[in-house]
Design a protein around this motif. Sequence first.
Motif, PDB file in Angstrom:
ATOM      1  N   ASP A   1       1.279  18.330 -30.665  1.00  0.00           N
ATOM      2  CA  ASP A   1       2.022  17.524 -31.652  1.00  0.00           C
ATOM      3  C   ASP A   1       1.289  16.129 -31.724  1.00  0.00           C
ATOM      4  N   PRO A   2       1.829  15.708 -32.952  1.00  0.00           N
ATOM      5  CA  PRO A   2       1.053  14.009 -32.880  1.00  0.00           C
ATOM      6  C   PRO A   2       1.482  13.118 -31.761  1.00  0.00           C
ATOM      7  N   GLU A   3       2.486  13.475 -31.130  1.00  0.00           N
ATOM      8  CA  GLU A   3       2.692  12.553 -29.807  1.00  0.00           C
ATOM      9  C   GLU A   3       1.814  13.097 -28.439  1.00  0.00           C
ATOM     10  N   GLY A   4       0.995  14.140 -28.757  1.00  0.00           N
ATOM     11  CA  GLY A   4       0.214  14.675 -27.715  1.00  0.00           C
ATOM     12  C   GLY A   4       0.798  15.510 -26.902  1.00  0.00           C
ATOM     13  N   CYS A   5       2.068  16.136 -27.048  1.00  0.00           N
ATOM     14  CA  CYS A   5       2.696  17.224 -26.349  1.00  0.00           C
ATOM     15  C   CYS A   5       2.323  18.609 -26.476  1.00  0.00           C
ATOM     16  N   LYS A   6       1.949  19.108 -25.603  1.00  0.00           N
ATOM     17  CA  LYS A   6       1.335  20.602 -25.703  1.00  0.00           C
ATOM     18  C   LYS A   6       2.304  21.655 -25.735  1.00  0.00           C
ATOM     19  N   ARG A   7       2.513  22.343 -26.910  1.00  0.00           N
ATOM     20  CA  ARG A   7       3.596  23.292 -26.877  1.00  0.00           C
ATOM     21  C   ARG A   7       3.020  24.798 -27.018  1.00  0.00           C
ATOM     22  N   GLU A   8       3.665  25.803 -26.470  1.00  0.00           N
ATOM     23  CA  GLU A   8       3.480  27.024 -26.673  1.00  0.00           C
ATOM     24  C   GLU A   8       4.123  27.728 -27.857  1.00  0.00           C
ATOM     25  N   ILE A   9       3.211  28.197 -29.037  1.00  0.00           N
ATOM     26  CA  ILE A   9       4.043  28.704 -30.090  1.00  0.00           C
ATOM     27  C   ILE A   9       3.651  30.064 -29.991  1.00  0.00           C
ATOM     28  N   ILE A  10       4.522  30.823 -30.668  1.00  0.00           N
ATOM     29  CA  ILE A  10       4.509  32.564 -30.602  1.00  0.00           C
ATOM     30  C   ILE A  10       4.463  32.825 -32.208  1.00  0.00           C
ATOM     31  N   GLY A  11       3.631  33.309 -32.694  1.00  0.00           N
ATOM     32  CA  GLY A  11       3.570  33.975 -34.062  1.00  0.00           C
ATOM     33  C   GLY A  11       3.164  35.642 -33.780  1.00  0.00           C
ATOM     34  N   LEU A  12       3.021  36.308 -35.184  1.00  0.00           N
ATOM     35  CA  LEU A  12       2.893  37.686 -34.994  1.00  0.00           C
ATOM     36  C   LEU A  12       1.705  37.654 -35.840  1.00  0.00           C
ATOM     37  N   SER A  13       0.609  38.650 -35.507  1.00  0.00           N
ATOM     38  CA  SER A  13      -0.579  38.959 -36.191  1.00  0.00           C
ATOM     39  C   SER A  13      -0.171  39.182 -37.723  1.00  0.00           C
ATOM     40  N   GLY A  14      -1.035  38.742 -38.534  1.00  0.00           N
ATOM     41  CA  GLY A  14      -0.747  39.062 -39.891  1.00  0.00           C
ATOM     42  C   GLY A  14      -0.125  37.776 -40.602  1.00  0.00           C
ATOM     43  N   GLN A  15       0.540  37.033 -39.576  1.00  0.00           N
ATOM     44  CA  GLN A  15       1.548  35.757 -40.150  1.00  0.00           C
ATOM     45  C   GLN A  15       0.461  34.661 -40.223  1.00  0.00           C
ATOM     46  N   THR A  16       0.723  33.802 -41.044  1.00  0.00           N
ATOM     47  CA  THR A  16      -0.263  32.676 -41.130  1.00  0.00           C
ATOM     48  C   THR A  16       0.262  31.461 -40.028  1.00  0.00           C
ATOM     49  N   LEU A  17      -0.637  30.748 -39.650  1.00  0.00           N
ATOM     50  CA  LEU A  17      -0.424  29.871 -38.743  1.00  0.00           C
ATOM     51  C   LEU A  17       0.501  28.703 -39.167  1.00  0.00           C
ATOM     52  N   LEU A  18       0.564  28.488 -40.411  1.00  0.00           N
ATOM     53  CA  LEU A  18       1.623  27.580 -41.021  1.00  0.00           C
ATOM     54  C   LEU A  18       3.192  28.079 -40.803  1.00  0.00           C
ATOM     55  N   LYS A  19       3.203  29.427 -41.212  1.00  0.00           N
ATOM     56  CA  LYS A  19       4.702  29.963 -40.624  1.00  0.00           C
ATOM     57  C   LYS A  19       4.905  29.881 -39.338  1.00  0.00           C
ATOM     58  N   ALA A  20       3.965  30.300 -38.296  1.00  0.00           N
ATOM     59  CA  ALA A  20       4.294  30.266 -37.024  1.00  0.00           C
ATOM     60  C   ALA A  20       4.666  28.807 -36.354  1.00  0.00           C
ATOM     61  N   LEU A  21       3.912  27.611 -37.172  1.00  0.00           N
ATOM     62  CA  LEU A  21       4.187  26.276 -36.797  1.00  0.00           C
ATOM     63  C   LEU A  21       5.643  25.633 -37.401  1.00  0.00           C
ATOM     64  N   THR A  22       5.719  26.423 -38.725  1.00  0.00           N
ATOM     65  CA  THR A  22       7.092  26.055 -39.173  1.00  0.00           C
ATOM     66  C   THR A  22       8.099  26.579 -38.555  1.00  0.00           C
ATOM     67  N   ASN A  23       7.971  27.810 -37.830  1.00  0.00           N
ATOM     68  CA  ASN A  23       9.180  28.472 -37.166  1.00  0.00           C
ATOM     69  C   ASN A  23       9.426  27.665 -35.752  1.00  0.00           C
ATOM     70  N   HIS A  24       8.647  26.846 -35.350  1.00  0.00           N
ATOM     71  CA  HIS A  24       8.665  26.067 -34.016  1.00  0.00           C
ATOM     72  C   HIS A  24       9.065  24.700 -34.297  1.00  0.00           C
ATOM     73  N   GLY A  25       9.512  24.387 -35.608  1.00  0.00           N
ATOM     74  CA  GLY A  25       9.683  23.034 -36.047  1.00  0.00           C
ATOM     75  C   GLY A  25       8.534  21.881 -35.965  1.00  0.00           C
ATOM     76  N   LEU A  26       7.433  22.422 -35.985  1.00  0.00           N
ATOM     77  CA  LEU A  26       6.238  21.420 -35.941  1.00  0.00           C
ATOM     78  C   LEU A  26       5.770  20.869 -37.307  1.00  0.00           C
ATOM     79  N   ILE A  27       6.028  21.648 -38.424  1.00  0.00           N
ATOM     80  CA  ILE A  27       5.571  21.348 -39.643  1.00  0.00           C
ATOM     81  C   ILE A  27       6.859  21.581 -40.397  1.00  0.00           C
ATOM     82  N   ASP A  28       6.976  20.344 -41.378  1.00  0.00           N
ATOM     83  CA  ASP A  28       8.411  20.697 -42.132  1.00  0.00           C
ATOM     84  C   ASP A  28       8.236  21.863 -43.210  1.00  0.00           C
TER      85      ASP A  28
END
Length: 157
Positions: A50-77
């Motif tokens: 994230d912009p503060e430099g914290c590394k987070r584990e994100i879980i998404g599903l194949s076929g899903q967009t990266l945007l959707k995975a990041l949004t589901n974890h609250g990293l993108i509005d």
Amino acid sequence: MAVANMQRFASRIARNPSIFSITRSSASSCSSRTGSAKVADRIVKLFAVDPEGCKREIIGLSGQTLLKALTNHGLIDPDSHRLEDIDACSSECEVHIAQEWLEKLPKASYDEQYVLKRNSRARVLNKHSRLGCQVVLSPELQGMVVAIPEPKPWDIP
């Protein structure tokens, strides 16, 4: 109402314990037949900085967009990108992808490059920049590292 249903169910089990054993065994056989194993096969684990430099584990599903995975974890509005469409992109959709993972992704389309250049406002475009809505997750991207850049000064209210 839910309490009444639970009480009726409990009284049925008390009167006829074999119902419970049938229900339990059929439930376990049903879960093994359903797509739960398939969902586990579709899981793609990523790491996002994230912009503060914290590394987070994100879980998404194949076929899903990266945007959707990041949004589901609250990293993108989620309001920053109304659709999974390139025409709805804002600079908040931009992510930076580590070099070794860039080579595993398909090349950016002309439209994606255009949006990235438009969002950079005539500044030098980062070669690691991609639009999160255009990166589709796949099992080959397991462990990918992405960085969410700081908001651009013109996007801060």
